[in-house]
Scaffold this active site. Sequence first.
Site, PDB file in Angstrom:
ATOM      1  N   CYS A   1      50.403  34.512  37.578  1.00 14.25           N
ATOM      2  CA  CYS A   1      50.062  35.921  37.049  1.00 14.25           C
ATOM      3  C   CYS A   1      50.423  36.055  35.476  1.00 14.25           C
ATOM      4  O   CYS A   1      51.370  35.916  35.188  1.00 14.25           O
ATOM      5  CB  CYS A   1      50.874  36.946  37.899  1.00 14.25           C
ATOM      6  SG  CYS A   1      50.327  38.605  37.420  1.00 14.25           S
TER       7      CYS A   1
ATOM      8  N   CYS B   1      37.904  34.320  44.115  1.00 15.22           N
ATOM      9  CA  CYS B   1      37.261  34.383  42.818  1.00 15.22           C
ATOM     10  C   CYS B   1      38.040  35.223  41.558  1.00 15.22           C
ATOM     11  O   CYS B   1      38.135  36.341  41.814  1.00 15.22           O
ATOM     12  CB  CYS B   1      35.744  34.793  42.988  1.00 15.22           C
ATOM     13  SG  CYS B   1      34.730  34.633  41.514  1.00 15.22           S
TER      14      CYS B   1
END
Length: 159
Positions: A75, A146
Amino acid sequence: MTRRFLLRCAAAGAALLAVAPRAGRAATGFAVTHTDAEWRTLLSPAAYDVLRHEGTERPFTSPLLDEHRAGVFTCAGCALDLFSSDTKFESGTGWPSFWQPLDGAVGTTEDRTFGMVRTEVHCSRCGGHLGHVFDDGPKPTGLRYCMNGVALGFRPATA
């Protein structure tokens, strides 16, 4: 028409629909939280738009699209490990795609923006918007996570 052509058309349509950023996720209930001003300082403008205001990067613009080394995708907001490179695949959509996240790394919520029903994917530690998951991916899961490349980082495997 090929599946790849249809996916590219869908990606282009999604990019056109995503020009206006949405409201953004509340910063409560996650282990990593910052004020909006702190997030703005910590992130690049593009990462801030995607992670904190659920924006979408233009397809085929992320350097991580062509990242093929062994390692872990993280992240960009809190550095949590999200996806193993072993689960990355070429979807042809213009965004880095994976067929499975690491255990406990992501959460999902229903997204009803733009007149569609989709499943949004967010970081389980900071709540940052990563992208969406669809049911048109490869085996063994049949899923396509995605992800926006600006919402991710990459850490190569050590030898």
